[in-house]
Write a protein that holds these residues in place. Structure first.
Motif, PDB file in Angstrom:
ATOM      1  N   ALA B  43       0.845  -1.206   0.000  1.00  0.00           N
ATOM      2  CA  ALA B  43       0.000   0.000   0.000  1.00  0.00           C
ATOM      3  C   ALA B  43       0.879   1.254   0.000  1.00  0.00           C
ATOM      4  O   ALA B  43       0.579   2.240  -0.674  1.00  0.00           O
ATOM      5  N   GLY B  46       2.213   1.997  -3.409  1.00  0.00           N
ATOM      6  CA  GLY B  46       1.179   2.171  -4.437  1.00  0.00           C
ATOM      7  C   GLY B  46       1.006   0.970  -5.344  1.00  0.00           C
ATOM      8  O   GLY B  46       0.646   1.112  -6.510  1.00  0.00           O
ATOM      9  N   GLU B  48      -0.753  -2.853  -6.361  1.00  0.00           N
ATOM     10  CA  GLU B  48      -1.954  -3.663  -6.159  1.00  0.00           C
ATOM     11  C   GLU B  48      -1.678  -4.589  -4.981  1.00  0.00           C
ATOM     12  O   GLU B  48      -0.520  -4.958  -4.727  1.00  0.00           O
ATOM     13  N   PRO B  49      -2.746  -5.009  -4.255  1.00  0.00           N
ATOM     14  CA  PRO B  49      -2.537  -5.782  -3.029  1.00  0.00           C
ATOM     15  C   PRO B  49      -1.701  -7.065  -3.156  1.00  0.00           C
ATOM     16  O   PRO B  49      -1.004  -7.416  -2.224  1.00  0.00           O
ATOM     17  N   ARG B 158       0.515   0.877  -9.395  1.00  0.00           N
ATOM     18  CA  ARG B 158      -0.719   1.644  -9.579  1.00  0.00           C
ATOM     19  C   ARG B 158      -0.452   3.129  -9.374  1.00  0.00           C
ATOM     20  O   ARG B 158      -0.852   3.961 -10.149  1.00  0.00           O
ATOM     21  N   ASP B 159       0.249   3.444  -8.296  1.00  0.00           N
ATOM     22  CA  ASP B 159       0.425   4.859  -7.952  1.00  0.00           C
ATOM     23  C   ASP B 159       1.656   5.022  -7.060  1.00  0.00           C
ATOM     24  O   ASP B 159       1.536   5.311  -5.868  1.00  0.00           O
ATOM     25  N   ARG B 164       4.465   8.559   1.536  1.00  0.00           N
ATOM     26  CA  ARG B 164       3.310   7.972   2.236  1.00  0.00           C
ATOM     27  C   ARG B 164       3.829   7.408   3.556  1.00  0.00           C
ATOM     28  O   ARG B 164       4.894   6.793   3.602  1.00  0.00           O
ATOM     29  N   ASP B 316      -7.794  -2.407   6.253  1.00  0.00           N
ATOM     30  CA  ASP B 316      -8.613  -1.645   5.287  1.00  0.00           C
ATOM     31  C   ASP B 316      -8.509  -0.148   5.563  1.00  0.00           C
ATOM     32  O   ASP B 316      -8.380   0.661   4.641  1.00  0.00           O
ATOM     33  N   ARG B 319      -5.083   1.104   4.507  1.00  0.00           N
ATOM     34  CA  ARG B 319      -5.004   1.183   3.034  1.00  0.00           C
ATOM     35  C   ARG B 319      -5.727   2.426   2.521  1.00  0.00           C
ATOM     36  O   ARG B 319      -5.223   3.116   1.633  1.00  0.00           O
ATOM     37  N   SER B 320      -6.918   2.713   3.078  1.00  0.00           N
ATOM     38  CA  SER B 320      -7.673   3.895   2.632  1.00  0.00           C
ATOM     39  C   SER B 320      -6.887   5.161   2.928  1.00  0.00           C
ATOM     40  O   SER B 320      -6.832   6.074   2.104  1.00  0.00           O
ATOM     41  N   LEU B 322      -3.763   5.510   3.048  1.00  0.00           N
ATOM     42  CA  LEU B 322      -2.555   5.630   2.220  1.00  0.00           C
ATOM     43  C   LEU B 322      -2.881   5.802   0.734  1.00  0.00           C
ATOM     44  O   LEU B 322      -2.002   6.102  -0.062  1.00  0.00           O
ATOM     45  N   ALA B 323      -4.151   5.581   0.371  1.00  0.00           N
ATOM     46  CA  ALA B 323      -4.520   5.572  -1.064  1.00  0.00           C
ATOM     47  C   ALA B 323      -4.299   6.954  -1.703  1.00  0.00           C
ATOM     48  O   ALA B 323      -4.344   7.971  -1.030  1.00  0.00           O
TER      49      ALA B 323
END
Lengths: 80, 323
Positions: B43, B46, B48-49, B158-159, B164, B316, B319-320, B322-323
Motif C-alpha cells: 500500500a 502504491g 496492487e494488493p 498503480r500509484d 506515504r 482496510d 489502506r484507505s 494511504l490511497a
C-alpha cells in the motif's frame, strides 16, 4: 592495547568449529585478520559464519561452544 | 529495471499472499509470514494488493536498484539505510538509479519486508510468486536469494509515490513476549487437564528451530491421557490417526517442545492438534525470534473470528488512509 568485541548478528546456537570433528576456527592467542571466520551461529537449520570485524589477537571467548546466543551478544574479545 | 543482490542476508525470499487453493493436495500456501507488514508495504509504494515483495529474517539484504523507484521497509524494527543514510520504516521512500539499500542490526521483531513499486517480477507458479524453498518452486528460481542475483521489477505499479507514511499508532510493536490467540482443539482432549492449563499458562521460549516451516518452543512438559492407541495411530502418546493440519496448528511430539506449523509446513500427519493460532496472529509469531517468549491465549471461535475481523478492518482503514 585496546580491546574489541565481536558480537552476534543473529540469534542461535554458537559453535567454535565448522563441524564436530574439525579443529576450532580460532583459539585463544590466535591472531585474526578482518573478515576471518571465528565461529558459527546456527539458526533455522542454517549456519551463519561469524566474521572478525577487526584485526587482532583472540584474548578470550565470551560464550561456550553450543551456547544459545541473542542478537548483539558479545562472542569473542580481541586485543587490537 | 531490476534489483541487484549484493548480499542476500540470511534467508531472503520473494513472497506474496501465497499459493492458495492446493492445500488439499498437500501443497502449503507459503506467502509472507507477516501478512500485515507485507500488505502495508505494498500500500505504501502504491502497488496492487498481491504484488510480490521481499521477506528477510534477522539480517537484511544489501540491494542495488538499477533505476529510480519507490520502496518501503516494514515489519521488524531494524535500521535501514539508502546509500548510508538512515531511512524511516513504514514510509515510502524514493531511491535513485544506483542507490543501495542496506540494513543494520535488528532492534526488535524478526522479519523486515521490502516492497518495491511494481512488485518483484518473477514468474507465477500455480498462481503465486511466493517461494517454497523446501521443494524449490516459486519465487526467484525456487530458492532464497544469493549474492549476484538480479531480480526484475514489475512495471504495473498503480500509484508509486514517496512520502506515504503509516500513522505511528498503527505500527506494530514487537515485545519480547508475544501474545497470540489460540483456538483450542481438535485433539486437546488428549492432554490431561493440568497439561492443557500448563500449555496456556507457560511463557514458551522460541528455540533456534524457528523458520517458515514452523516454530519450535521450549518451556514445559505436557502429559497425555493414557489410552490404548487406536488403529492407524503411532505409539507416541502424541499420535492420533492421521489428519489434516491447519496452518498455525500446534502439536507436541513426545509431550516436549510444542511446534506451531506455519506457511511452508506439511499439510497433514499423525500428531494431535492441541489448537490453532488465529491466522492474523501468525503475523506476531513471525516477528518473534529465537530467544523471545510467546504466550498462547485461548479464545473460542467467536473470539477468533472477532480478532480476525478487527485486524482486517484495521488493514482496510490503513489502506484507505494511504490511497
Amino acid at each position: 592495547m585496546a580491546s574489541h568485541t565481536i558480537t552476534s548478528r543473529t540469534p542461535g546456537v554458537f559453535y567454535h568449529r565448522p563441524s564436530p570433528d574439525a579443529d576450532p576456527y580460532v583459539t585463544e592467542g590466535a591472531s585474526v585478520s578482518e573478515g576471518d571466520t571465528v565461529g558459527l551461529v546456527e539458526v533455522m537449520k542454517t549456519f551463519h559464519e561469524v566474521k572478525a570485524d577487526a584485526a587482532g589477537t583472540v584474548s578470550r571467548f565470551l560464550v561456550e561452544n553450543e551456547d544459545e546466543v541473542t542478537i548483539g551478544q558479545d562472542l569473542v574479545e580481541l586485543e587490537t | 529495471m531490476s534489483i541487484l543482490v549484493r548480499d542476500p542476508g540470511l534467508e531472503t525470499t520473494v513472497q506474496d499472499t501465497g499459493r492458495l487453493g492446493y492445500y488439499s493436495i498437500g501443497f502449503p500456501p507459503s506467502g509472507a509470514l507477516d501478512s500485515f507488514a507485507y500488505h502495508v508495504g505494498n500500500a505504501l509504494v502504491g502497488n496492487e494488493p498481491g504484488a510480490a515483495a521481499l521477506e528477510a529474517v534477522y539480517l537484511g539484504p544489501t540491494l542495488e536498484f538499477t533505476q529510480a523507484t519507490v520502496i518501503a521497509v516494514t515489519g521488524a524494527d531494524i535500521p535501514a539505510f539508502v546509500d548510508g543514510a538512515e531511512i524511516p520504516l513504514w514510509e515510502s521512500v524514493a531511491v535513485s538509479a544506483g542507490s543501495v539499500l542496506s540494513f543494520g542490526q535488528l532492534r526488535a521483531g524478526a522479519r523486515p519486508y521490502v516492497a518495491v513499486a511494481g512488485g518483484i517480477d518473477v514468474p507465477l507458479y500455480y498462481g503465486s510468486r511466493s517461494t517454497y524453498t523446501l521443494v524449490g518452486i516459486g519465487g526467484f528460481q525456487g530458492r532464497a536469494l544469493r549474492a549476484g542475483d538480479e531480480l526484475a521489477i514489475g512495471s504495473d505499479a498503480r500509484d508509486p509515490r514517496a512520502g506515504r507514511r503509516v500513522d505511528p499508532d498503527d505500527v506494530p510493536v514487537h515485545p519480547s513476549t508475544a501474545e497470540v490467540h489460540l483456538l483450542v482443539g481438535l485433539h486437546s482432549y488428549r492432554l490431561t487437564e493440568d497439561s492443557l492449563a500448563r500449555f496456556t499458562d507457560t511463557e514458551w521460549k522460541v528455540t533456534p528451530d524457528a523458520n517458515r516451516v514452523g516454530y519450535r518452543f521450549r518451556g514445559a512438559e505436557l502429559e497425555f491421557v493414557p489410552r490404548e492407541q487406536p488403529f492407524g495411530a503411532g505409539s507416541d502418546p502424541a499420535n492420533v490417526t492421521d489428519c489434516g493440519y491447519p496452518v498455525g496448528s500446534v502439536q507436541v511430539p513426545g509431550g516436549v517442545e510444542p511446534i506451531v506449523l506455519l506457511q511452508d509446513a506439511v499439510t497433514g500427519g499423525g500428531y494431535a492438534t492441541l489448537g490453532t493460532v488465529v491466522s492474523v496472529d501468525r503475523d506476531r509469531l513471525a516477528q518473534t525470534k529465537t530467544g523471545d517468549k510467546t504466550r498462547f491465549v485461548p479464545v473460542d471461535l467467536d473470539g477468533a473470528l472477532s480478532v480476525r475481523r478487527d485486524r482486517h478492518a484495521a488493514l482496510d482503514r490503513i489502506r484507505s488512509a494511504l490511497a
